[in-house]
Design an enzyme around this catalytic site. Structure first.
Site, PDB file in Angstrom:
ATOM      1  N   GLU A  96       2.055 -20.062  12.297  1.00 16.81           N
ATOM      2  CA  GLU A  96       0.878 -19.608  11.645  1.00 16.81           C
ATOM      3  C   GLU A  96      -0.476 -20.060  11.401  1.00 16.81           C
ATOM      4  O   GLU A  96      -1.640 -19.783  11.794  1.00 16.81           O
ATOM      5  CB  GLU A  96       0.691 -19.217   9.911  1.00 16.81           C
ATOM      6  CG  GLU A  96       2.180 -18.030  10.019  1.00 16.81           C
ATOM      7  CD  GLU A  96       1.725 -18.438   8.177  1.00 16.81           C
ATOM      8  OE1 GLU A  96       1.365 -18.394   7.250  1.00 16.81           O
ATOM      9  OE2 GLU A  96       3.310 -18.191   7.154  1.00 16.81           O
ATOM     10  N   ASN A 124      -3.089 -23.281   5.807  1.00 13.99           N
ATOM     11  CA  ASN A 124      -3.516 -22.886   6.493  1.00 13.99           C
ATOM     12  C   ASN A 124      -4.733 -22.762   6.343  1.00 13.99           C
ATOM     13  O   ASN A 124      -6.318 -22.806   7.956  1.00 13.99           O
ATOM     14  CB  ASN A 124      -3.205 -21.091   6.296  1.00 13.99           C
ATOM     15  CG  ASN A 124      -1.765 -20.702   7.052  1.00 13.99           C
ATOM     16  OD1 ASN A 124      -2.153 -20.568   8.413  1.00 13.99           O
ATOM     17  ND2 ASN A 124      -1.005 -20.691   6.063  1.00 13.99           N
ATOM     18  N   ASP A 152      -7.375  -1.214   2.994  1.00 17.09           N
ATOM     19  CA  ASP A 152      -7.149  -1.092   1.304  1.00 17.09           C
ATOM     20  C   ASP A 152      -5.088  -0.240   1.656  1.00 17.09           C
ATOM     21  O   ASP A 152      -4.844  -0.118   0.582  1.00 17.09           O
ATOM     22  CB  ASP A 152      -7.895   0.149   1.409  1.00 17.09           C
ATOM     23  CG  ASP A 152      -7.793   1.492   1.286  1.00 17.09           C
ATOM     24  OD1 ASP A 152      -6.900   1.624   3.042  1.00 17.09           O
ATOM     25  OD2 ASP A 152      -9.205   1.731   1.514  1.00 17.09           O
ATOM     26  N   HIS A 190      -0.265 -13.166   7.155  1.00 15.29           N
ATOM     27  CA  HIS A 190       0.735 -12.408   6.839  1.00 15.29           C
ATOM     28  C   HIS A 190       2.682 -13.203   7.811  1.00 15.29           C
ATOM     29  O   HIS A 190       2.219 -12.878   9.106  1.00 15.29           O
ATOM     30  CB  HIS A 190       1.193 -10.879   7.018  1.00 15.29           C
ATOM     31  CG  HIS A 190       2.489 -10.694   6.200  1.00 15.29           C
ATOM     32  ND1 HIS A 190       2.316 -10.775   5.261  1.00 15.29           N
ATOM     33  CD2 HIS A 190       3.319  -9.732   6.423  1.00 15.29           C
ATOM     34  CE1 HIS A 190       4.084 -10.413   4.875  1.00 15.29           C
ATOM     35  NE2 HIS A 190       4.051 -10.061   5.437  1.00 15.29           N
ATOM     36  N   ARG A 239      -2.910 -12.494  -3.873  1.00 19.02           N
ATOM     37  CA  ARG A 239      -3.690 -11.022  -4.896  1.00 19.02           C
ATOM     38  C   ARG A 239      -4.096  -9.976  -4.640  1.00 19.02           C
ATOM     39  O   ARG A 239      -4.657  -9.904  -2.436  1.00 19.02           O
ATOM     40  CB  ARG A 239      -5.195 -11.242  -5.757  1.00 19.02           C
ATOM     41  CG  ARG A 239      -5.113 -12.499  -6.824  1.00 19.02           C
ATOM     42  CD  ARG A 239      -4.233 -12.872  -7.723  1.00 19.02           C
ATOM     43  NE  ARG A 239      -3.955 -11.289  -8.260  1.00 19.02           N
ATOM     44  CZ  ARG A 239      -3.234 -11.293  -9.585  1.00 19.02           C
ATOM     45  NH1 ARG A 239      -2.286 -11.754  -9.184  1.00 19.02           N
ATOM     46  NH2 ARG A 239      -3.333 -10.118 -10.668  1.00 19.02           N
ATOM     47  N   ARG A 266      -7.967  -5.654 -13.149  1.00 15.11           N
ATOM     48  CA  ARG A 266      -8.748  -6.278 -11.159  1.00 15.11           C
ATOM     49  C   ARG A 266     -10.295  -6.290 -11.026  1.00 15.11           C
ATOM     50  O   ARG A 266     -10.654  -6.462 -10.771  1.00 15.11           O
ATOM     51  CB  ARG A 266      -7.630  -4.801 -10.230  1.00 15.11           C
ATOM     52  CG  ARG A 266      -7.713  -5.983  -9.240  1.00 15.11           C
ATOM     53  CD  ARG A 266      -7.377  -4.379  -7.710  1.00 15.11           C
ATOM     54  NE  ARG A 266      -5.572  -4.148  -8.694  1.00 15.11           N
ATOM     55  CZ  ARG A 266      -4.706  -5.249  -8.025  1.00 15.11           C
ATOM     56  NH1 ARG A 266      -4.998  -6.460  -8.238  1.00 15.11           N
ATOM     57  NH2 ARG A 266      -3.698  -5.216  -8.696  1.00 15.11           N
TER      58      ARG A 266
HETATM   59  C1  GRF Z   1       1.951 -18.513   4.963  1.00 17.91           C
HETATM   60  O1  GRF Z   1       2.881 -18.942   5.049  1.00 17.91           O
HETATM   61  C2  GRF Z   1       0.828 -17.476   3.781  1.00 17.91           C
HETATM   62  O2  GRF Z   1       1.467 -16.357   5.531  1.00 17.91           O
HETATM   63  C3  GRF Z   1       1.536 -16.507   3.406  1.00 17.91           C
HETATM   64  O3  GRF Z   1       1.676 -17.738   2.227  1.00 17.91           O
HETATM   65  C4  GRF Z   1       1.971 -18.976   2.409  1.00 17.91           C
HETATM   66  C5  GRF Z   1       0.601 -19.692   1.813  1.00 17.91           C
HETATM   67  O4  GRF Z   1       0.532 -20.972   2.880  1.00 17.91           O
HETATM   68  N1  GRF Z   1       1.156 -15.234   2.761  1.00 17.91           N
HETATM   69  P1  GRF Z   1      -0.610 -21.908   2.587  1.00 17.91           P
HETATM   70  O5  GRF Z   1      -1.509 -22.048   1.441  1.00 17.91           O
HETATM   71  O6  GRF Z   1      -1.281 -21.707   3.640  1.00 17.91           O
HETATM   72  O7  GRF Z   1       0.147 -23.576   3.133  1.00 17.91           O
END
Ligand code: GRF
Length: 217
Positions: free
Chosen positions: A174, A14, A142, A109, A91, A65
């Site tokens: 995504e 991403n 949050d 997500h 995290r 944290r």
């Molecule tokens: C993606 O599917 C994202 O939505 C999820 O973890 C994955 C991360 O993929 N939370 P990348 O590291 O962007 O390839």
């Protein structure tokens, strides 16, 4: 030009989609830094090969944290970012951290929220027998994997899908969705209105996704 900081934990596909879109002039912004909580994340090497400043802040090196987030905040704030993109950043963040960046931190997500917050979204969707799955980009609050939804992509579930095949199809969506959302943010087109987000001048050109496709002949 908006200043972007991307937080990752792994592969970074991403993040790479954003870097490609910035490089191709599709996003009016610059990625000033990439921060990973895992030093061995593949995405760190990709970003640094492209000349982006990278920092690894290994959460395991901090007693709790609060101290981890203190270090993370310092690493983010040095860039004075307009937008922080959580792109596969795995995290949970405290309310104090999230509040600090309210309205300027977004997350991708891999489900159609509010369905399937949390982990293992693809196998949970398959177990429920849904025919339409997808992904969501939302502002971070949050309440983990909640927060005002900017945009969603719907992805068909095929008869022979397993979690791996479905994850790959969702991941392609995504990349498109995240690039679009970051582009809108950088163009000043996102307006948060309570639980909803408006995209100024958004296209009205939408069609229903029906799965399986109806046989109209
Ligand atoms: C993606 O599917 C994202 O939505 C999820 O973890 C994955 C991360 O993929 N939370 P990348 O590291 O962007 O390839």
């Amino acid at each position: 030009m908006k200043r972007l900081v991307i937080l990752i934990s792994g592969r970074g596909s991403n993040m790479t989609a954003i870097l490609d879109a910035v490089g191709g002039g599709k996003i009016a912004g610059e990625v000033t830094g990439v921060i990973s909580n895992r030093p061995d994340a593949a995405g760190v090497a990709i970003a640094s090969d492209r000349g982006v400043a990278t920092v690894s802040i290994d959460h395991r090196a901090y007693p709790d944290r609060e101290t981890f987030e203190h270090a993370l905040t310092a690493a983010i704030d040095v860039h004075a970012p307009d937008l922080i993109v959580l792109a596969g950043f795995m995290r949970i963040l405290s309310a104090a951290f999230v509040d600090r960046y309210a309205g300027r931190m977004i997350n991708i997500h891999p489900s159609l929220l509010p369905s399937y917050p949390g982990l293992d979204t693809h196998s949970r969707a398959l177990a429920d027998g849904v025919r339409i799955h997808g992904c969501t980009v939302h502002f971070v609050t949050d309440d983990v994997d909640h927060g005002p939804i900017i945009a969603q992509a719907a992805v068909p579930v095929r008869n022979d899908d397993d979690a791996t095949a479905l994850a790959a199809r969702v991941l392609e969506a995504e990349h498109q969705l995240l690039v679009a959302a970051v582009g809108w943010f950088c163009a000043g087109r996102l307006v948060i209105d309570g639980a909803r987000v408006r995209v100024k001048n958004e296209s009205g050109d939408v069609v229903p996704l029906i799965v399986p496709a109806p046989d109209l002949s």
